[in-house]
Design an enzyme around this catalytic site. Structure first.
Site, mmCIF file in Angstrom:
data_model
loop_
_atom_site.group_PDB
_atom_site.id
_atom_site.type_symbol
_atom_site.label_atom_id
_atom_site.label_comp_id
_atom_site.label_asym_id
_atom_site.label_seq_id
_atom_site.Cartn_x
_atom_site.Cartn_y
_atom_site.Cartn_z
ATOM 1 N N GLY A 1 -35.170 -86.978 9.510
ATOM 2 C CA GLY A 1 -35.117 -85.655 10.159
ATOM 3 C C GLY A 1 -34.576 -85.766 11.569
ATOM 4 O O GLY A 1 -34.318 -86.861 12.081
ATOM 5 N N GLY B 1 -34.880 -86.383 14.801
ATOM 6 C CA GLY B 1 -35.922 -87.010 15.615
ATOM 7 C C GLY B 1 -35.689 -86.842 17.108
ATOM 8 O O GLY B 1 -36.570 -87.106 17.925
ATOM 9 N N ARG B 2 -34.465 -86.448 17.450
ATOM 10 C CA ARG B 2 -34.176 -86.255 18.879
ATOM 11 C C ARG B 2 -33.105 -85.188 19.087
ATOM 12 O O ARG B 2 -32.521 -85.103 20.150
ATOM 13 C CB ARG B 2 -33.747 -87.567 19.529
ATOM 14 C CG ARG B 2 -32.595 -88.262 18.824
ATOM 15 C CD ARG B 2 -32.176 -89.458 19.607
ATOM 16 N NE ARG B 2 -31.223 -90.265 18.868
ATOM 17 C CZ ARG B 2 -30.545 -91.251 19.397
ATOM 18 N NH1 ARG B 2 -30.701 -91.541 20.669
ATOM 19 N NH2 ARG B 2 -29.712 -91.966 18.680
ATOM 20 N N GLY C 1 -37.426 -89.655 21.272
ATOM 21 C CA GLY C 1 -36.721 -88.371 21.273
ATOM 22 C C GLY C 1 -35.585 -88.305 22.282
ATOM 23 O O GLY C 1 -34.964 -87.260 22.455
ATOM 24 N N ARG D 1 -23.713 -80.895 21.101
ATOM 25 C CA ARG D 1 -22.651 -81.024 20.109
ATOM 26 C C ARG D 1 -22.611 -79.801 19.208
ATOM 27 O O ARG D 1 -23.592 -79.062 19.103
ATOM 28 C CB ARG D 1 -22.780 -82.332 19.334
ATOM 29 C CG ARG D 1 -24.098 -82.522 18.645
ATOM 30 C CD ARG D 1 -24.175 -83.902 18.001
ATOM 31 N NE ARG D 1 -25.372 -84.022 17.174
ATOM 32 C CZ ARG D 1 -25.672 -85.055 16.435
ATOM 33 N NH1 ARG D 1 -24.877 -86.112 16.408
ATOM 34 N NH2 ARG D 1 -26.773 -85.079 15.703
ATOM 35 N N ARG E 1 -26.607 -82.692 6.142
ATOM 36 C CA ARG E 1 -26.228 -84.042 5.726
ATOM 37 C C ARG E 1 -26.539 -84.247 4.246
ATOM 38 O O ARG E 1 -27.336 -83.487 3.675
ATOM 39 C CB ARG E 1 -27.047 -85.069 6.541
ATOM 40 C CG ARG E 1 -26.818 -84.937 8.038
ATOM 41 C CD ARG E 1 -28.118 -85.189 8.822
ATOM 42 N NE ARG E 1 -27.927 -84.803 10.221
ATOM 43 C CZ ARG E 1 -27.465 -85.618 11.169
ATOM 44 N NH1 ARG E 1 -27.209 -86.870 10.860
ATOM 45 N NH2 ARG E 1 -27.288 -85.188 12.391
ATOM 46 N N ASP F 1 -28.002 -90.325 5.630
ATOM 47 C CA ASP F 1 -28.396 -89.277 6.580
ATOM 48 C C ASP F 1 -27.345 -89.099 7.682
ATOM 49 O O ASP F 1 -27.468 -88.180 8.498
ATOM 50 C CB ASP F 1 -29.769 -89.583 7.194
ATOM 51 C CG ASP F 1 -29.835 -90.961 7.831
ATOM 52 O OD1 ASP F 1 -29.589 -91.952 7.130
ATOM 53 O OD2 ASP F 1 -30.102 -91.048 9.041
ATOM 54 N N ASP G 1 -22.701 -88.320 13.976
ATOM 55 C CA ASP G 1 -23.617 -89.343 14.495
ATOM 56 C C ASP G 1 -22.889 -90.598 14.968
ATOM 57 O O ASP G 1 -22.919 -91.655 14.328
ATOM 58 C CB ASP G 1 -24.710 -89.701 13.471
ATOM 59 C CG ASP G 1 -25.808 -88.661 13.459
ATOM 60 O OD1 ASP G 1 -25.631 -87.591 14.085
ATOM 61 O OD2 ASP G 1 -26.852 -88.911 12.839
#
Ligand code: AMP
Ligand code: MG
Length: 498
Positions: A107, A109-110, A139, A189, A196, A265, A275
């Site tokens: 998930g 996370g940050r 985070g 972003r 995903r 992910d 990512d």
């Protein structure tokens, strides 16, 4: 962890930003999916933020007012210290396979999704504090990785490669502990969607087929509307994602981009590069190059990326099987990957070579070239740029100089010139000079900009951003940015730690 926990943000973190609003007309398509898909929560503020880099082009894409970079409310909003009116911040839940192993629930996370602008772009803040999906993480994101993501997103976009975009990076003096103490930063972003493969795997793994269907229907409705007309819209979706992914990986391979962490992910359902972590553009051409120092097995080596993408599509296919309900249709959708990848890759390589038509012998030409480049560990971007100039001037000596195996190169050149002679050479050269970039975000260039930024000097970030925004235009005075990497470049170690 319940996905629907609503955290109560502190009053100052929710203070509405001053008027006139930065961004108007938020739509929140993802939020409308409902609380099974996310947790609503506000970002955690960071002290004393400052700008590190901004993109006027992405600002325009989002519909921001032209003066947004001068506004203090923008600095606060894009650091997560204030919320734009109308946004519905949330962290989404997903799962995934990491390094080939099922990792269970992950998930955001940050990262916190602020919402979706009127122009259909989702806006996400990365590094803005803990969420219910942070697991052991803090985070936060550090300055160095945020600069890398900012510069690379924009460089990829300028190269015409599908990617999430980056609006800005803000920094804060707040310390973040990694291998050593560093400072925190936030990247803002944007993308039409941050969904995903792992979002689908999450609901499939839990047997939540109603949510799985809801998610697939949302993605089809919003991003793949043509699939609605298919007898099996979910098979059509898998087919379309396979093809987009094939095109994306073909672009990566052609430009020499290594992603570094192709976990499921980190695979966009829209076929975007997403990512940015330990990524690298190849310097010397080494097909087995591993850019992620945490990747001990070389799972994500440059030449393994097409195979890994297919493996990831298999994971997506398994997740969609309960909706598609027909193994043969699943296989047919997956089968599109390889031919589309090969065709797309060859189209790109032909453009790099200035060959406008597919002809017998061009695959052998590309194979032979890759073998030569690999054997000599020839610098990949410099080879292509020099070849482009050589075709323009008919002087191939500067290209020849790159190879230790001169007879091998001469034999290849003869073969190449035979094919090139069938095309109009002046046109070939102009195509090549617009296909083979002069400026590439090599590791050492990013590293130099980061070192200066850590000392408070962001001018090198700006210079790189400007050069990479028009990577095919040679600019006087910037030859060093198009040169071979220095010896110390091979000592740069980039891991998953960011
Ligand atoms: P990545 O390798 O960056 O794709 O991250 C994999 C997972 O770890 C995702 O769920 C991220 O949100 C999470 N993650 C990475 N770094 C952090 C961090 N510093 N704090 C919280 N979660 C993190
Ligand atoms: Mg990730």
């Amino acid at each position: 962890m319940p996905a629907s926990t609503v955290c109560t943000p502190s009053p100052q973190s929710l203070a509405p930003s001053p008027t006139p609003p930065l961004l108007q007309g938020w739509r929140n398509g993802f939020a409308a999916l409902g609380p099974t898909f996310f947790t609503e929560l506000a970002p955690t503020p960071l002290p004393d933020p400052h700008w590190v880099g901004t993109s006027a082009e992405v600002g325009a894409l989002l519909g921001l007012a032209p003066d947004w970079q001068d506004r203090s409310d923008a600095l606060q909003v894009f650091t997560g210290n204030a919320l734009p009116a109308g946004s519905r911040p949330l962290a989404s839940v997903y799962s995934g396979h990491q390094f080939g192993v099922w990792a269970g629930q992950l998930g955001d996370g940050r990262a916190i999704l602020l919402g979706e602008t009127a122009k259909g772009q989702e806006v996400q803040l990365k590094g803005c504090g803990r969420t219910p999906y942070s697991r052991m993480g803090d985070g936060r994101a550090v300055l160095r990785s945020s600069i890398r993501e900012f510069l690379c997103s924009e460089a990829m976009a300028a190269l015409g490669i599908a990617t999430t975009r980056a609006l800005c990076v803000t920094g804060s003096p707040q310390t973040v502990q990694r291998e050593e103490p560093e400072t925190a930063a936030v990247v803002t972003r944007t993308a039409p969607s941050f969904i995903r493969f792992g979002h689908f795997e999450h609901f499939a793994a839990r047997g939540q087929h109603a949510e799985l269907r809801q998610l697939a229907d949302y993605v089809i409705e919003r991003y793949y509307p043509d699939c609605r007309n298919d007898a099996n819209p979910y098979a059509a979706l898998l087919h379309a994602v396979s093809e987009r992914t094939a095109h994306l990986i073909a672009q990566w391979q052609a430009v020499g981009f290594c992603h570094g962490v192709m976990n499921t992910d980190n695979m966009s359902i829209l076929g975007l590069t997403i990512d940015y972590g330990p990524f690298q553009f190849l310097d010397a051409f080494d097909p087995g190059h591993i850019c992620n120092h945490s990747d001990h097995q070389g799972r994500y080596a440059y030449d393994r990326q097409p195979g890994v993408a297919y493996w990831n599509l298999l994971c997506l296919a398994r997740a969609l099987l309960p909706l598609i309900e027909d193994v043969q249709q699943v296989q047919a959708a997956l089968d599109s990957f390889e031919p589309v990848f090969i065709e797309s890759f060859m189209a790109r390589l032909r453009a790099k070579l200035g060959l406008r038509q597919a002809r017998a012998g061009d695959e052998a030409l590309v194979d032979g070239l890759q073998r030569l480049l690999s054997a000599g560990r020839v610098d990949y971007p410099i080879f292509w740029r020099r070849l482009s100039h050589a075709v323009a001037t008919s002087d191939f000596e500067p290209v020849r100089d790159l190879f230790a195996d001169r007879p091998g190169f001469d034999a290849w050149l003869l073969q190449y010139q035979e094919l090139l002679a069938l095309d109009y050479q002046a046109l070939a050269a102009s195509l090549m000079l617009k296909t083979n970039p002069c400026y590439v975000l090599r590791n050492h260039l990013g590293e130099e900009a980061i070192r200066a930024a850590k000392l408070g000097d962001f001018s090198r970030v700006q210079v790189l951003q400007d050069l990479l925004a028009r990577p095919f235009d040679e600019r006087p005075g910037y030859a060093a940015y198009a040169d071979f990497p220095p010896d110390w470049a091979s000592d740069i170690s980039i891991s998953c730690s960011s």
